[in-house]
Design a protein around this motif. Structure first.
Motif, PDB file in Angstrom:
ATOM      1  N   ASP A 258       0.843  -1.211   0.000  1.00  0.00           N
ATOM      2  CA  ASP A 258       0.000   0.000   0.000  1.00  0.00           C
ATOM      3  C   ASP A 258       0.873   1.254   0.000  1.00  0.00           C
ATOM      4  O   ASP A 258       0.567   2.226  -0.686  1.00  0.00           O
ATOM      5  N   THR A 261       2.412   1.799  -3.425  1.00  0.00           N
ATOM      6  CA  THR A 261       1.412   2.225  -4.417  1.00  0.00           C
ATOM      7  C   THR A 261       1.033   3.684  -4.199  1.00  0.00           C
ATOM      8  O   THR A 261       0.986   4.470  -5.151  1.00  0.00           O
ATOM      9  N   SER A 262       0.794   4.065  -2.944  1.00  0.00           N
ATOM     10  CA  SER A 262       0.394   5.466  -2.740  1.00  0.00           C
ATOM     11  C   SER A 262       1.562   6.405  -3.027  1.00  0.00           C
ATOM     12  O   SER A 262       1.357   7.501  -3.545  1.00  0.00           O
ATOM     13  N   SER A 263       2.798   5.987  -2.769  1.00  0.00           N
ATOM     14  CA  SER A 263       3.946   6.873  -3.014  1.00  0.00           C
ATOM     15  C   SER A 263       4.270   7.010  -4.500  1.00  0.00           C
ATOM     16  O   SER A 263       4.845   8.003  -4.910  1.00  0.00           O
ATOM     17  N   LYS A 265       1.993   6.710  -6.963  1.00  0.00           N
ATOM     18  CA  LYS A 265       0.839   7.165  -7.742  1.00  0.00           C
ATOM     19  C   LYS A 265       1.184   8.456  -8.475  1.00  0.00           C
ATOM     20  O   LYS A 265       1.812   9.349  -7.912  1.00  0.00           O
ATOM     21  N   GLY A 266       0.816   8.548  -9.715  1.00  0.00           N
ATOM     22  CA  GLY A 266       1.022   9.804 -10.441  1.00  0.00           C
ATOM     23  C   GLY A 266       2.385   9.930 -11.093  1.00  0.00           C
ATOM     24  O   GLY A 266       2.636  10.898 -11.793  1.00  0.00           O
ATOM     25  N   ASP A 271       3.642   1.854 -14.106  1.00  0.00           N
ATOM     26  CA  ASP A 271       2.331   1.196 -14.086  1.00  0.00           C
ATOM     27  C   ASP A 271       2.325   0.078 -13.054  1.00  0.00           C
ATOM     28  O   ASP A 271       3.326  -0.615 -12.874  1.00  0.00           O
ATOM     29  N   PHE A 272       1.179  -0.098 -12.409  1.00  0.00           N
ATOM     30  CA  PHE A 272       1.073  -1.080 -11.320  1.00  0.00           C
ATOM     31  C   PHE A 272       0.633  -2.447 -11.826  1.00  0.00           C
ATOM     32  O   PHE A 272       0.081  -2.553 -12.928  1.00  0.00           O
TER      33      PHE A 272
END
Ligand code: PLP
Length: 382
Positions: A258, A261-263, A265-266, A271-272
């Motif tokens: 998590d 992914t949040s760090s 993002k953008g 790509d995840f």
């Protein structure tokens, strides 16, 4: 200031693992019989929702054992994804059979059921569905193709301990499943593996093959040629300690996922891992793909930038159809493998282990963001 190196993986055996290993040694049950072995096999089967589990010396022997038990023979074919670790296809070769390489579905990174259908020939005996990077393969679709064509299915769950497919744990979703407990796996004992299954007859056969082919009722009488694929009671002590902590281990790893992914993002061009609506993935190695056009630099250049800051990472596996032992077979088979090639060229595994801190991850993310930003600067200047 000197920064410490960040490895790509590391073990966490901080619970009763050591005490159980010592207990096994002091009890003198250090070989492949003992209470930890029995306990591990029972607990692991329960967790996978299967009747039986057999501990093996590693994930490769677990695969080999399964294929031997299923009667795979020279001249047979087994359909496997090209995008997997080499052990999946090696086990097929150990039986004298031929792995047939098919592509993955880009929405799951796992074997494509449609590609399987196209690859079936009169020599096909089975399918190995690999739950790649902790994501379950689409087992209903795979089982359906298998049932129509009279094939067996092996789940290779080496990287996907306790992942769920439509609410059911992997391991009991097809004919037989295999696991690895190598040092970089979620649950580990250094080197180890397991087979899980529900079929009693097959279980009895696999157990016999695992133990040199000895008749369980007549010591030193060997009706078949078997193997020594056993795991020690000491290793199973470590595994019992790991299973006691499984919830804590999963929670820690999910928190890492998590945070990454949040760090990230953008960040353009990062790509995840896709996750299907029916999947609950196992948090194995945190993986992303790098789009060199968007990101401005390639996956390999990013790995170099990370390395320069003391951060280890891993590229995805080479697709098996490009490796020397399989070139000839793949050229003959001529299946389209474009998604495997693409994922292999752009996939990146970032450090993932229980004691990785948010400070460590901030350091990793900073290098990734800086690589993207510096390339944006280059693009703007151009
Ligand atoms: C998909 C897959 N299958 C099989 C294996 C083989 O397991 P082991 O290394 O325990 O032999 C691995 C290994 O790490 C793997 O990733």
């Amino acid at each position: 200031m000197k920064t410490t190196a960040i490895p790509v993986a590391s073990v966490d055996v901080s619970g009763k693992e050591e005490a159980y290993a010592v207990e096994a040694i002091r009890s003198s049950w250090i070989s492949s019989v003992g209470p930890f072995l029995d306990r591990f096999e029972q607990e692991f089967a329960e967790l996978c929702g299967t009747k039986y589990a057999l501990a093996c010396s590693n994930g490769t022997t677990a695969l080999h054992l399964s294929l031997l038990g299923l009667g795979l023979r020279p001249g047979d074919e087994v359909i496997v994804p090209s995008m997997t670790y080499i052990a999946t296809a090696n086990a097929v070769r150990y039986c004298g059979a031929e792995p047939v390489f098919v592509d993955i579905d880009p929405e799951t990174w796992c074997i494509s059921p449609e590609a399987i259908e196209r690859a079936i020939t009169p020599r096909t005996r089975g399918i190995i569905g690999v739950h790649l990077m902790g994501h379950p393969a689409d087992m209903d679709a795979i089982n359906e193709v298998a049932a129509i064509n009279g094939l067996w299915v092996v789940e290779d769950a080496a990287e996907a301990h306790f992942a769920q497919y439509k609410g059911r744990p992997v391991g009991g979703l097809s004919t037989v499943a295999t696991f690895s407990f190598f040092g970089n796996k979620i649950i580990t004992c250094g080197e180890g593996g397991a087979v899980t299954l529900n079929d009693r007859q097959l279980y009895v056969r696999l157990k016999m093959l695992r133990g040199q082919g000895m008749d369980p009722r007549r010591r030193y009488y060997f009706p078949i040629t078997g193997y020594n694929f056993r795991l020690t009671n000491v290793a199973c002590g470590i595994l019992c300690g790991q299973l006691e902590r499984r919830e804590e281990i999963f929670e820690k790893r999910r928190a890492l996922f998590d945070y990454y992914t949040s760090s990230l993002k953008g960040v353009s061009g990062v790509d995840f891992q896709p996750v299907a609506s029916w999947a609950r993935t196992a948090p194995w190695m945190y993986s992303v793909t790098i789009d060199p056009q968007q990101f401005g630099t390639t996956r390999d250049e990013l790995m170099d930038a990370l390395k320069a800051e003391g951060i280890d990472s891993r590229p995805f596996f080479y697709p098996l159809h490009t490796l020397p032992p399989f070139l000839e077979a793949a050229a003959r088979q001529r299946h389209s493998l474009a998604h495997s090639d693409h994922l292999s060229a752009n996939g990146l595994m970032l450090p993932t282990y229980n004691h990785l801190t948010t400070t460590d991850m901030d350091r990793i993310v900073k290098v990734i963001r800086r690589s993207a930003v510096s390339q944006m600067g280059v693009r703007r200047a151009a």
